[in-house]
Design a protein around this motif. Structure first.
Motif, PDB file in Angstrom:
ATOM      1  N   UNK A  80      39.456  45.542  33.042  1.00 58.69           N
ATOM      2  CA  UNK A  80      38.651  44.250  33.192  1.00 58.69           C
ATOM      3  C   UNK A  80      39.288  43.596  34.353  1.00 58.69           C
ATOM      4  N   UNK A  81      40.426  43.263  34.350  1.00 57.76           N
ATOM      5  CA  UNK A  81      41.085  42.372  35.451  1.00 57.76           C
ATOM      6  C   UNK A  81      40.621  42.859  36.915  1.00 57.76           C
ATOM      7  N   UNK A  82      41.080  44.068  37.001  1.00 58.00           N
ATOM      8  CA  UNK A  82      40.671  44.764  38.302  1.00 58.00           C
ATOM      9  C   UNK A  82      39.130  44.652  38.623  1.00 58.00           C
ATOM     10  N   UNK A  83      38.310  44.969  37.713  1.00 61.65           N
ATOM     11  CA  UNK A  83      36.970  45.128  38.077  1.00 61.65           C
ATOM     12  C   UNK A  83      36.459  43.702  37.978  1.00 61.65           C
ATOM     13  N   UNK A  84      36.838  42.583  37.493  1.00 64.36           N
ATOM     14  CA  UNK A  84      36.225  41.360  37.879  1.00 64.36           C
ATOM     15  C   UNK A  84      36.411  40.596  39.165  1.00 64.36           C
ATOM     16  N   UNK A  85      34.944  40.275  39.399  1.00 59.10           N
ATOM     17  CA  UNK A  85      34.638  39.840  40.808  1.00 59.10           C
ATOM     18  C   UNK A  85      35.123  38.790  41.408  1.00 59.10           C
ATOM     19  N   UNK A  86      35.683  37.901  40.363  1.00 60.15           N
ATOM     20  CA  UNK A  86      36.299  36.565  40.633  1.00 60.15           C
ATOM     21  C   UNK A  86      37.817  36.526  40.193  1.00 60.15           C
ATOM     22  N   UNK A  87      38.359  37.592  40.153  1.00 57.91           N
ATOM     23  CA  UNK A  87      39.832  37.752  39.852  1.00 57.91           C
ATOM     24  C   UNK A  87      40.380  38.478  41.038  1.00 57.91           C
ATOM     25  N   UNK A  88      41.536  38.151  41.425  1.00 61.10           N
ATOM     26  CA  UNK A  88      42.407  38.892  42.240  1.00 61.10           C
ATOM     27  C   UNK A  88      43.728  39.560  41.353  1.00 61.10           C
ATOM     28  N   UNK A  89      43.604  40.596  40.898  1.00 61.19           N
ATOM     29  CA  UNK A  89      44.481  41.179  40.040  1.00 61.19           C
ATOM     30  C   UNK A  89      45.720  41.540  40.717  1.00 61.19           C
TER      31      UNK A  89
END
Length: 296
Positions: free
Chosen positions: A19-28
């Motif tokens: 989920x963190x990797x795929x989220x467009x507003x998050x930089x994992x």
């Protein structure tokens, strides 16, 4: 927003990291875990950096997601909040009320955003249903069954989870049931009764401030054929049942990340924040005390 992940177990692997990797507003940004080899493998799989030191990760991020046992989560959540990092936490918030209170206080004092990932609350259809029922008046009674087969199914990735073995269904699936019932029926006035059933099964009766009573049946030892979730409300509006379904934990966790981002932007606490996580922990502890008294 730069976010790091604390934890490398099955839940981190199947829910948090994707989920963190795929989220467009998050930089994992990175991963820390108590098992360095597992942290290295998980970070590499998702294009993130592995960290050997928690504080080094905290220095490089704006927020952390936590997928660790509740007692470990509470300790690190306090540390992260005091470092000014926003928190995407898992349920239960902590293993004890003092631990949960420490997290809530650290969040409040540091003025960081927090969201506790009660999975059902972040499934859009279920969330809409909860809001609709909360707007209705005259609920008379409610029944919630959260029956898992974690300890009955040898193939479950959580079958050997030490904290689940210790705390049982009350603390693992109990938070899910309470997260649905409390916004509809109101806060718990008291846990009126509690008794153990087969295995780790716990039966609770809860009185709510709105006047309704709810009954909860919680288990991780149900036969696989009997496993499932049901919530039914009865009152002046008739009968309402929580809709089934969902696309798994990753979309729900993405919605929880959206909620955290919204709270960061607006400064408004989310309904499933650390303060709510504390309240759920208090109710679980009250039920646990009753269950232990019944055993004595």
């Amino acid at each position: 927003m730069r976010i790091g992940l604390l934890g490398t177990g099955p839940w981190a692997q199947m829910a948090h990291a994707p989920a963190l990797e795929a989220h467009p507003e998050l930089d994992f940004t990175g991963v820390w875990g108590r098992r360095p080899d597992a942290a290295k493998e998980l970070a590499g799989r998702h294009g993130a950096r592995v960290y050997d030191d928690v504080d080094a990760l905290l220095d490089d991020v704006d927020a952390v997601a936590v997928a660790l046992p509740p007692g470990v989560q509470a300790e690190l959540a306090v540390r992260a909040a005091r470092a000014g990092r926003h928190l995407l936490l898992d349920k239960p918030l902590a293993a004890t009320v003092p631990q949960a209170r420490a997290v809530a206080e650290a969040v409040r004092e540091s003025q960081v955003a927090s969201v506790v990932f009660f999975t059902t609350r972040f499934r859009p259809e279920a969330a809409a249903w909860i809001s609709e029922q909360a707007a209705e008046e005259g609920w008379f009674t409610a029944r919630a069954q959260w029956l898992g087969s974690v300890f009955s199914d040898a193939g479950s990735p959580f079958a050997h989870s030490p904290w689940r073995r210790e705390k049982g269904a009350l603390w693992d699936v109990g938070p899910h049931a309470l997260s649905v019932l409390l916004p509809v029926l109101g806060d718990a006035v008291r846990v009126a009764s509690a008794a153990y059933g087969p295995g780790d099964t716990a039966h609770l009766v809860v009185e709510h401030e709105g006047g309704a009573f709810s009954s909860l049946t919680l288990s991780l030892t149900a036969p696989p054929a009997a496993a499932g979730t049901e919530v039914e409300l009865r009152g002046a509006a008739g009968v309402a049942r929580l809709p089934h379904g969902g696309d798994g934990p990753v979309p729900a966790l993405s919605c929880a990340a959206d909620a955290l981002l919204a709270s960061v932007r607006t400064g408004r606490p989310h309904p499933c924040d650390a303060a709510f996580g504390l309240r759920v922990t208090e109710i679980l502890a009250e039920a646990e005390a009753l269950l232990n008294t019944d055993e004595d």
